[in-house]
Design an enzyme around this catalytic site. Structure first.
Site: not given
Lengths: 384, 384
Positions: A100, A144, A181-182, A185, A254
């Site tokens: 994930r 996601t 990864y995304h 999904k 950030v």
């Protein structure tokens, strides 16, 4: 009702398994324990000292009298998966069992290929096992919000009605995922949608935002039930990571300008969303998509909130705008819908000063376990 | 210019490799010869007696003086792929090297998983090899019109501009693929798009329709260069299959009502489209999509055209409307755009009586090789 939680030893999975058990479901956990193994290989560790899954489950039983069945194995091994499901006979299958982390998938070719094969094959195996033996079961699959990317129009929940050249259709919302990864999904979503259509399976894809927090009603009962809390550059996610950085006096990391806006939710809402999805199953043949987050924040806003909360308890908190290791817009339009879970009764825990306080205190408590070498991002999306 | 044709031993790949060689490109073929192996395992065979790839290439050299380099191996083996590309140093990479049959992918779980892993990992490996060593090369990737499914609005070429709630964006066209094979192409498209975006690679996705015909200028030069022609229920596609059925007196196998409308093109246009794409490369960082077909036909219309053409040469041709083994609409709106290749100069070979005649005569010539047991579809999309 019998519910199997695949990936029930992970961050969202463990909290969910206990919550469902507490709600009276008959819960089984199927997990290959790979997150613990990947941590070992990368030399990273959760901030919190998590107990072995066997001890966690035993302690849960001692405290509540409720049992959770444990099946240790890998869903990419179809015969293991099939035998486990036949033994447990689930009515709902909650599927958290995937790699994930976006940075993990971007480490190199091997990790990209592993992530996609692991996630896609695991989900295909679940679909085939459902087709063979449990066509009536309800698949509750973790997707996601990152599947959508950052389009310049409002993000709907899974589908969008498009008028084009005088005709109209409701189609899957276009996907612009931002890591291998995304992408995995997105592949899963397409595969599940198809399986629902041809085999009449029922599935809910929960396009979840970034989860923060660590305590739930159940995991807070006893230190042996404590949940994992990742702060490292690979598995740590924005808000949790910032609180831990603040607690140890490390500047908040950030990426770029921090204008990246994302959906967020409290882990106490994650577990409730799963419960709501199970209680209100998708119809036969339907691939339903819920956007599972409660609020939108920019990374910059979150960093400033953590800075303020930290200062209020006497911490000195700096914010570091690092060169963004990812390829993403750091200023963009972002407006995503999230009404479907609210309509089904979700009552959100919005991000509050008290949550930030509690998370900062939690981080303070375990800060002796922090390895400062693991904080900065080391994985780059860029070619050179 | 050096062009490597991955999958250059297959139906489209072989015709393309010869055409590019004839056009003066310096051509290499990379192929694992798996189509021949899958045929063996399924007990099916091409109508035409195809020569071994080594003999094909040797004959091509004898006839034309042009050499084609041959690399036998598998692109899912990254070290083989990487070494081959370093040796050949391609400026364009034409990628036909995938499992390309929808029914094959629907045989069972193993074939579904194999198709997706084989196709997705092969393409990921190509992307990583390009990133490492050939970031300037142009990837020309075979996609499929089947990625779009049959939406109730016009199908654009890869992207669609959507106005929604007063805002506007141009996004990837929504995908509704109809088999685990078609899904693998959707996964590829998303992966390639992402790689172009983050690494600045250049790629053209050719969403090809159903290809028909067998002779090209090059493959027709000599029987040793003859192309494969599939008629079986797994690898045979609509028009080619119908002509062979007509030639042997087998009823034409129309699935359901036959109102399924698809894009089609002559294999002589396939090879020209690839040439056009190579000659007009995508810009750096761009993922370009062309819809590669020249005409739309319904299956029913095609069957009737073959029936008529067959009757004209004295064949008795019946049409059988079989129960559809697939899950798909057999009556639907379908209007797909295909102007991009035309704008770059494609001059189509439209389907004509003479093409049907020639294909029927070709089928007659080799009809002694037909195994009638292989004609009917045996793979079902349905759960029960």
């Amino acid at each position: 009702m019998k519910v199997i939680v695949i990936g029930g030893d992970g961050y969202c999975g463990w909290a969910t398994a206990l919550h469902l058990s507490n709600q009276g479901y008959d819960v089984g956990i199927l997990d290959n324990l790979s997150r613990r193994y990947w941590d070992s290989k990368l030399g990273v560790d959760t901030l919190t000292p998590i107990a072995p899954i066997q001890k966690r489950i035993k302690r849960w039983q001692e405290l509540t009298g409720k049992t959770i069945d444990l099946f240790v194995g890998d869903i990419t091994d179809y015969s293991f998966l099939s035998q486990t499901l036949r033994q447990f006979e689930p009515e709902a299958i909650v599927h958290f069992g995937e790699q994930r982390s976006a940075p993990y998938s971007m480490i190199d070719r091997e990790h990209a290929v592993f992530t996609q094969v692991n996630n896609v094959v695991g989900t295909l195996n679940i679909l085939y096992a459902m087709k063979e033996d449990f066509p009536e079961a309800h698949l509750v699959k973790l997707g996601t919000m990152g599947e959508y990317g950052t389009p310049n129009i409002d993000i709907e929940e899974g589908y969008i009605t498009i008028e084009h050249n005088g005709r109209k259709d409701t189609l899957p919302y276009p996907k612009q995922p931002g890591s291998f990864y995304h992408l995995s999904k997105v592949h899963d979503s397409h595969n599940i949608h198809f399986a629902c259509k041809i085999w009449g399976l029922r599935a809910t894809d929960l396009n979840q935002g970034v989860v923060y927090g660590v305590l739930t009603e159940e995991t807070g009962m006893d230190e042996m039930l404590i949940n994992r809390l990742d702060y490292d550059g690979v598995f740590g996610t924005a808000l949790n990571r910032f609180c831990i950085q603040a607690a140890i006096g490390h500047p908040l990391t950030v990426y770029g300008k921090g204008g990246q806006t994302r959906g967020f939710l409290d882990i106490r809402d994650t577990v409730r969303c799963i419960d709501i999805a199970i209680k209100n199953p998708a119809e036969e043949g339907k691939f339903r998509v819920f956007n599972q987050f409660t609020e939108l924040f920019s990374i910059k806003d979150l960093a400033e909130m953590v800075q303020k909360a930290g200062q209020a308890i006497g911490l000195k908190v700096e914010i570091d705008n690092l060169d963004n290791p990812r390829v993403e817009l750091d200023e963009h339009y972002f407006n995503a819908k999230n009404t479907k879970l609210l309509d089904l009764g979700l009552q959100p825990h919005y991000l509050s000063d008290s949550l930030l306080d509690s998370l900062l205190n939690f981080a303070e408590k375990y800060k002796g376990r922090v390895d400062k070498e693991q904080i900065l991002p080391t994985v780059s999306w860029h070619r050179k």
